[in-house]
Design an enzyme around this catalytic site. Structure first.
Site, PDB file in Angstrom:
ATOM      1  N   ASN A 172      -6.639  -3.585  -4.624  1.00 34.49           N
ATOM      2  CA  ASN A 172      -6.529  -5.007  -4.340  1.00 34.49           C
ATOM      3  C   ASN A 172      -6.382  -5.756  -5.657  1.00 34.49           C
ATOM      4  O   ASN A 172      -7.280  -5.714  -6.507  1.00 34.49           O
ATOM      5  CB  ASN A 172      -7.759  -5.507  -3.578  1.00 34.49           C
ATOM      6  CG  ASN A 172      -7.791  -4.970  -2.166  1.00 34.49           C
ATOM      7  OD1 ASN A 172      -6.794  -5.006  -1.463  1.00 34.49           O
ATOM      8  ND2 ASN A 172      -8.934  -4.455  -1.747  1.00 34.49           N
TER       9      ASN A 172
ATOM     10  N   GLU B  36      -6.323   1.993  -1.595  1.00 32.29           N
ATOM     11  CA  GLU B  36      -5.461   0.920  -2.074  1.00 32.29           C
ATOM     12  C   GLU B  36      -6.088   0.282  -3.295  1.00 32.29           C
ATOM     13  O   GLU B  36      -7.265   0.502  -3.591  1.00 32.29           O
ATOM     14  CB  GLU B  36      -5.263  -0.141  -0.983  1.00 32.29           C
ATOM     15  CG  GLU B  36      -6.566  -0.833  -0.585  1.00 32.29           C
ATOM     16  CD  GLU B  36      -6.407  -1.692   0.644  1.00 32.29           C
ATOM     17  OE1 GLU B  36      -5.948  -1.155   1.665  1.00 32.29           O
ATOM     18  OE2 GLU B  36      -6.750  -2.888   0.574  1.00 32.29           O
TER      19      GLU B  36
ATOM     20  N   LYS C 212       0.818  -1.212   0.000  1.00 31.05           N
ATOM     21  CA  LYS C 212       0.000   0.000   0.000  1.00 31.05           C
ATOM     22  C   LYS C 212       0.853   1.264   0.000  1.00 31.05           C
ATOM     23  O   LYS C 212       0.456   2.303  -0.542  1.00 31.05           O
ATOM     24  CB  LYS C 212      -0.936  -0.024   1.206  1.00 31.05           C
ATOM     25  CG  LYS C 212      -1.924  -1.180   1.187  1.00 31.05           C
ATOM     26  CD  LYS C 212      -2.782  -1.189   2.430  1.00 31.05           C
ATOM     27  CE  LYS C 212      -3.779  -2.329   2.422  1.00 31.05           C
ATOM     28  NZ  LYS C 212      -3.131  -3.660   2.435  1.00 31.05           N
TER      29      LYS C 212
ATOM     30  N   GLU D  38      -1.650   6.659   8.653  1.00 34.09           N
ATOM     31  CA  GLU D  38      -2.252   7.765   7.929  1.00 34.09           C
ATOM     32  C   GLU D  38      -3.378   8.334   8.785  1.00 34.09           C
ATOM     33  O   GLU D  38      -3.842   7.682   9.734  1.00 34.09           O
ATOM     34  CB  GLU D  38      -2.784   7.313   6.569  1.00 34.09           C
ATOM     35  CG  GLU D  38      -3.922   6.313   6.654  1.00 34.09           C
ATOM     36  CD  GLU D  38      -4.332   5.783   5.286  1.00 34.09           C
ATOM     37  OE1 GLU D  38      -3.559   5.950   4.323  1.00 34.09           O
ATOM     38  OE2 GLU D  38      -5.426   5.188   5.191  1.00 34.09           O
TER      39      GLU D  38
ATOM     40  N   ARG E 287      -6.727  -8.638  -6.848  1.00 33.57           N
ATOM     41  CA  ARG E 287      -7.348  -9.961  -6.748  1.00 33.57           C
ATOM     42  C   ARG E 287      -8.852  -9.800  -6.827  1.00 33.57           C
ATOM     43  O   ARG E 287      -9.372  -8.682  -6.880  1.00 33.57           O
ATOM     44  CB  ARG E 287      -6.976 -10.608  -5.412  1.00 33.57           C
ATOM     45  CG  ARG E 287      -7.329  -9.708  -4.217  1.00 33.57           C
ATOM     46  CD  ARG E 287      -7.147 -10.384  -2.891  1.00 33.57           C
ATOM     47  NE  ARG E 287      -7.236  -9.448  -1.773  1.00 33.57           N
ATOM     48  CZ  ARG E 287      -8.345  -9.017  -1.213  1.00 33.57           C
ATOM     49  NH1 ARG E 287      -9.499  -9.403  -1.711  1.00 33.57           N
ATOM     50  NH2 ARG E 287      -8.327  -8.182  -0.180  1.00 33.57           N
TER      51      ARG E 287
ATOM     52  N   GLU F 273      -9.991   0.974  -4.142  1.00 31.49           N
ATOM     53  CA  GLU F 273     -10.768   1.381  -2.981  1.00 31.49           C
ATOM     54  C   GLU F 273     -10.516   2.848  -2.644  1.00 31.49           C
ATOM     55  O   GLU F 273      -9.381   3.330  -2.716  1.00 31.49           O
ATOM     56  CB  GLU F 273     -10.425   0.502  -1.775  1.00 31.49           C
ATOM     57  CG  GLU F 273     -10.746  -0.969  -2.005  1.00 31.49           C
ATOM     58  CD  GLU F 273     -10.576  -1.791  -0.746  1.00 31.49           C
ATOM     59  OE1 GLU F 273      -9.960  -1.296   0.223  1.00 31.49           O
ATOM     60  OE2 GLU F 273     -11.052  -2.938  -0.723  1.00 31.49           O
TER      61      GLU F 273
END
Length: 657
Positions: free
Chosen positions: A281, A279, A116, A191, A283, A266
């Site tokens: 993903n 991030e 990330k 963060e 997958r 996302e």
């Protein structure tokens, strides 16, 4: 073309991928740990290969063993599913080096996006809005609250919210340990934590010919422990301008890394409507079914088609239609800090009706163990409108028959019917605000009626005469009235007790008595079902009995009881201050310097227990002295095992009274 596919995963997602493979005529290969030897995904595969051991680190996270299994079984492709090694670039490279086809994005794209921290740097260069990272070692009170996140992997593991600076070092240690256990990488970053933000994501699908689809939005804001609980597509209430910006940013992210296959970008949408990249993903997501339902697609089939070198079917994705909502059914107790539950899943039934879909890795008779995620199933509803889909899903869950460990089923039903959810007022703090009202104490009247139904059905099972309709005729005519029979039950998991008496009548019926049974009339009784009238309303009950447990299902809820001896037996007393294991698991560490004789403070974390890939803290119940310590790192314990004893310090005011 792919002829035989190994799924490097387990449970629900393995079964989901096998379903598409069967439709496409592709042979399937499962891998399994010793703990999963009898699991549904093993039973459904054409071939299965054992991975010796039980812990994920010894089995599903061993890429070398998974590749060896694929070669031994004659598979020519590997699908990683989600979790485990699904975002591990090294594993993807090993699969390809072995001459196997990888059902996923290019290794380089995984490397860029799986971390990330690196992904955020890439997105910043592409002009995608980001939350500014915070150096934990230089954090000040002005930076709070902070969100700690694992650099690799997801699923809420390795995530912590820090609201006090004094907690930061300990939470960094805990997040790093959890991330290392789950993903083999203990890197954690920080963060700003955005209060009341929405989790909105965009599904992308890309081929190697330059085609990229943005398949709408999903809202995944209802989360517990940073893991999603209820998801839906499309995300409700987004302005079209914002929806378009999210689609454009997601496509830009995919193109920036030369993406191929299924992926999810996302975003965190702040209360002021500003989106921030979280991030990507690399997958398939757990919640992919809601996108499939509104677009009429099979995303796994598209993954396989793209891996075979085919382009997306057309330049633009199909138009979405309707609304879909998904609820994750977990073996956990929301009212007790979401503690995961284990044991035999005796029954699992969800109504099979138009608009409903069940994705699961379990069937009735399977066992939910301690080593893996406690998700039992995903229940998905699709309808023309959001309101209709939500109503359909809530009712399906309400009517489901789930017998065995405690689940979050009641929480899901109440969540779907909560005014904030119904009104589309969604954010990641939903359960922080509403958990207490979503996990109320059982309604006493309803619980007593359910216990009465359990007693009536038990009486019917002991009767000898049955009517043509399957209901029971009790006893025969007697000159003297029979003596009342007593049944005692304890509600699970809240512990409330109920006493019910019953007595056959001269006309073959049954009367009931006990606290709270005034005005209750037995309308009918069978060996499985009973009907009771109370307050002029007839209610129907279905009772499933297993050993000492009675599971009572009604039209509007379910109850679990433990049958107790007719007379209370003396119970062994637990020593005051005892710290008991709340679930089966493994002790992973102790507080620094913890030893017998150590002084402890009320609420101080003393022992860390890992169960189902999550860490759980065992806290000191009071200030005092640790007078016994039975826990040690690496020790495997069963539920209720004695871990330690804290002897409470005397109140100074009492000492000098």
């Amino acid at each position: 073309m792919i002829k035989s596919l190994l799924v490097a995963n387990r449970g629900e997602i393995a079964c989901r991928i096998f379903r598409t493979c069967r439709d496409l005529g592709i042979a399937t290969v499962a891998v399994y740990s010793d703990a999963d030897a009898g699991a549904l995904h093993v039973r459904e595969a054409d071939t299965a290969v054992r991975l010796p051991g039980a812990a994920p680190a010894d089995t599903y996270l061993r890429g070398d063993l998974v590749v060896a299994a694929a070669l031994a079984a004659g598979a020519d492709a590997v699908h990683p599913g989600y979790g485990f090694l699904s975002e591990n670039a090294g594993f993807a490279a090993t699969v390809q080096d072995a001459g196997l086809r990888w059902i996923g994005p290019p290794v380089k794209a995984i490397e860029l996006m799986a971390s990330k921290t690196r992904a955020k740097e890439l997105m910043a260069a592409a002009g995608v809005p980001l939350l500014a990272p915070v150096d934990p070692s230089a954090a000040t009170a002005e930076d709070l609250p902070l969100l700690l996140k694992a650099a690799s992997g997801g699923g809420g593991r390795g995530m912590r919210i820090v609201r006090e600076l004094v907690d930061l070092p300990g939470e960094l240690t805990a997040a790093g340990a959890e991330a290392l256990s789950a993903f083999g990488d203990g890197e954690v970053f920080a963060e700003p934590y955005v209060e009341r933000g929405r989790h909105v994501e965009v599904q992308v699908m890309a081929d190697e010919h330059g085609g990229v689809w943005a398949l709408g939005t999903r809202d995944c804001s209802l989360q517990r422990r940073h893991q999603k609980v209820i998801e839906e597509a499309p995300a409700p209430g987004l302005p079209e301008e914002l929806r378009g910006r999210l689609h454009e940013a997601a496509v830009a992210a995919a193109r920036a890394v030369g993406y191929r296959g299924a992926g999810t970008v996302e975003f965190l949408v702040a209360s002021d409507g500003r989106p921030y990249f979280l991030e990507m993903n690399t997958r398939l997501q757990v919640e992919h079914p809601v996108t499939e339902e509104v677009f009429g697609l099979d995303l796994v089939a598209l993954q396989l088609r793209i891996a075979e070198g085919e382009p997306l079917p057309c330049a633009e994705p199909p138009s979405p239609s309707g609304h879909a909502v998904e609820a994750r059914l977990y073996a956990e107790d929301p009212a007790r800090d979401w503690q995961p539950q284990t044991g035999a899943l005796l029954s699992l039934y969800v109504p099979k009706e138009p608009g409903l879909r069940l994705d699961t890795g379990y069937k009735g008779g399977d066992t939910i163990g301690v080593h893996y995620d406690p998700m039992i199933a995903k229940v998905i509803a699709r309808a023309p409108t959001r309101a209709e889909a939500v109503r359909l899903l809530a009712r399906a869950l309400e009517r489901a028959r789930i017998h065995g460990p405690v689940t979050n089923r009641d929480l899901l039903v109440r969540s779907l019917r909560h005014p904030d959810f119904v009104g589309g007022h969604l954010d990641t703090g939903f359960y922080d605000r509403h958990l207490s009202e979503l996990t109320p104490a059982p309604d006493e009247t309803s619980a007593r009626l359910a216990a009465t139904a359990a007693a009536v059905v038990e009486a019917a099972r002991n009767a000898t005469s049955t009517t043509r309709g399957g209901f029971v005729r009790f006893g025969a005519w007697r000159n003297l009235p029979s003596q009342p029979q007593l049944r005692r039950y304890r509600s699970e998991p809240d512990g409330g007790e109920h006493e019910v008496t019953y007595r056959p009548t001269r006309d073959g019926g049954l009367t009931v008595g006990g606290i709270g049974t005034d005005g209750v009339r037995v309308v009918s009784a069978g060996r499985v079902r009973a009907a009771l009238e109370h307050g002029g309303v007839t209610r129907h009950f279905e009772v499933f009995r297993s050993d000492t447990r009675a599971y009572v299902d009604t039209a509007s809820g379910a109850y679990t009881f433990t049958a107790l001896p007719r007379f209370t037996d003396p119970a062994d007393r637990t020593e005051p201050g005892s710290l008991l294991a709340p679930m089966p698991g493994t002790v992973v560490r102790l507080a620094d310097g913890l030893a017998e004789g150590a002084a402890v403070e009320a609420g101080q974390p003393l022992i860390w227990l890992e169960a189902m890939k999550m860490e759980h803290r065992i806290l000191a119940p009071a200030s005092g002295t640790l007078t016994a310590l039975h826990a040690a790192p690496g020790l495997q314990v069963e539920v209720g095992a004695l871990l330690a004893v804290v002897t409470e310090s005397a109140d100074p005011a009492e000492e000098h009274a």
